[in-house]
Scaffold this motif. Structure first.
Motif, short mmCIF file in Angstrom:
data_model
loop_
_atom_site.label_atom_id
_atom_site.label_comp_id
_atom_site.label_asym_id
_atom_site.label_seq_id
_atom_site.Cartn_x
_atom_site.Cartn_y
_atom_site.Cartn_z
N ARG A 31 0.80 -1.22 0.00
CA ARG A 31 0.00 0.00 0.00
C ARG A 31 0.83 1.27 0.00
N HIS A 32 2.11 1.17 0.37
CA HIS A 32 2.93 2.40 0.39
C HIS A 32 4.40 2.01 0.34
N VAL A 33 5.16 2.73 -0.50
CA VAL A 33 6.61 2.58 -0.60
C VAL A 33 7.21 3.96 -0.40
N VAL A 34 8.17 4.09 0.53
CA VAL A 34 8.77 5.39 0.82
C VAL A 34 10.28 5.26 0.88
N ALA A 35 10.95 6.40 0.81
CA ALA A 35 12.41 6.45 0.92
C ALA A 35 12.80 7.19 2.18
N ASP A 36 13.86 6.71 2.82
CA ASP A 36 14.48 7.41 3.95
C ASP A 36 15.86 7.87 3.48
N ALA A 64 8.73 -0.66 2.21
CA ALA A 64 7.44 -0.97 1.62
C ALA A 64 6.57 -1.62 2.69
N GLY A 65 5.33 -1.19 2.78
CA GLY A 65 4.42 -1.75 3.77
C GLY A 65 3.10 -2.14 3.15
N GLY A 66 2.50 -3.17 3.68
CA GLY A 66 1.21 -3.60 3.13
C GLY A 66 0.63 -4.76 3.89
N GLY A 67 -0.06 -5.63 3.15
CA GLY A 67 -0.75 -6.76 3.73
C GLY A 67 -2.24 -6.65 3.55
N ASP A 68 -2.95 -7.61 4.13
CA ASP A 68 -4.41 -7.59 4.11
C ASP A 68 -4.91 -8.46 5.25
N ARG A 124 12.38 -3.91 3.44
CA ARG A 124 13.42 -2.88 3.35
C ARG A 124 14.36 -3.21 2.21
N SER A 125 14.80 -2.17 1.50
CA SER A 125 15.84 -2.30 0.48
C SER A 125 16.93 -1.28 0.76
N ASP A 126 18.18 -1.73 0.74
CA ASP A 126 19.32 -0.84 0.96
C ASP A 126 20.10 -0.60 -0.32
#
Length: 359
Positions: free
Chosen positions: A39-44, A55-59, A68-70
């Protein structure tokens, strides 16, 4: 030369689109995150050693998950921790609906509407349960997607969140205590005696404006609004738009008076763009007037719609604007909305769009 990344959350995983600063040719990578609903992918951008992506989500069947991706989305790993309520909660966390990374903290908004924070890259989570202790909590009810916390913005100890169909809340003490901030917002479905209630407002999206002030733009189920005082009071700015109903809103990275939105034809008339003609609307004067931007966008028999987190801007000059649709198409403009190009088609339903500039 900077690389531009468009971070896409979809019903079948996360995708990363990459281009150079010209933003004419895009490479598509994905799906990632085990093809879960993301539902949402963000960068830090402040992560040690370079930007980290989350990236966060689920149902309700899979539960909640955070990845997480580095390496700017080349590979992904599921984080060791997952937001969870305290033992004895009436219901478990159903899914991650929103993420926000700032100052070493990663915030997660979940269903049913609640806020969590991680300070170790998603390996452990703390429930900021002050929001659940707000005296209005027993009367909260969900919108069409359920009772979800889908908008987060944090600056130092101040946090703003938006939840459907409850409204906007603000904390000045890092989430310990909260106040509702819905003055000036209307609910067209309330009875006359209910108008002006503290909560019960279906906020769809929030966008923090640039600049030192506390300006926010809000797209609501019942109108488009601007606040110049951090949400303490909202002013309607929907005059000149084809409808006050829509889902996403985006603000310019440098000009607080410029914002974009994609109004639909209303909540009871099909929820597509007016007359089946695609348009993004832009203001240059903080909502006093609006201009429809159509060049390059489909103008006949267009019935797809953007969802609440599916609009974003990049920080280049001129700013790029990105709009994803439930049809799986991503449209982009490299000149602040004057001209548009379809840069991806046939993706799964696009749930969110964010951007990142990488070296």
């Amino acid at each position: 030369m900077a690389r531009v990344l468009a971070l896409i959350g979809t019903t079948k995983g996360a995708f990363v689109l990459e281009s150079d600063a010209a933003r004419r040719i895009w490479d598509i990578r994905g799906p990632f995150c085990d093809c879960w609903p993301i539902r949402h992918v963000v960068a830090d951008a402040s992560a040690p050693g370079g930007a980290a992506l989350y990236a966060g989500g689920g149902d309700r069947w899979l539960g909640a998950g955070v990845w997480r991706s580095d390496d700017l989305g080349a590979s992904w790993a599921r984080c060791g921790g997952t937001p969870a309520f305290e033992e004895g909660a009436a219901e478990p966390v159903g899914a991650i609906w929103s993420l926000f990374a700032a100052e070493g903290a990663l915030y997660a908004g979940v269903s049913p509407a609640a806020l969590f924070v991680s300070r170790d890259g998603g390996e452990s989570w703390t429930h900021l349960d002050g929001l659940q202790k707000h005296p209005t909590r027993p009367g909260w009810f969900g919108g069409g997607a359920g009772l979800i916390l889908h908008a987060i913005h944090a600056e130092g100890a101040e946090i703003w969140v938006g939840a459907s169909a409850v409204g906007v809340f603000h904390s000045a003490d890092a989430g310990e205590t909260w106040t509702a901030r819905n003055v000036g917002v209307r609910n067209d479905y309330m009875s006359p005696e209910q108008q002006g209630a503290e909560t019960g407002y279906c906020v769809h999206a929030l966008a923090r404006a640039a600049g030192p002030g506390l300006r926010f733009y809000q797209q609501n189920h019942c109108g488009m609004y601007r606040s110049d005082d951090g949400g303490a009071r909202w002013e309607s700015i929907e005059a000149g738009l084809p409808s006050g109903f829509g889902f996403p809103v985006a603000a310019h990275p440098r000009d607080p008076d410029t914002a974009w939105l994609a109004p639909l034809n209303g909540d009871q008339a099909g929820r597509f763009m007016q007359d089946g003609a695609c348009a993004v609307w832009r203001t240059r004067d903080a909502g006093a007037s609006w201009v429809a931007l159509r060049e390059g966008l489909p103008q006949r028999h267009f019935y797809a719609a953007p969802l609440r987190r599916a609009m974003a801007v990049d920080a280049l000059d001129p700013a790029g604007v990105y709009l994803g649709f439930n049809s799986g198409a991503l449209w982009a403009s490299a000149d602040e909305g004057d001209r548009w190009t379809c840069v991806a088609q046939h993706l799964p339903t696009i749930l969110s769009v964010e951007t990142l500039l990488a070296p």
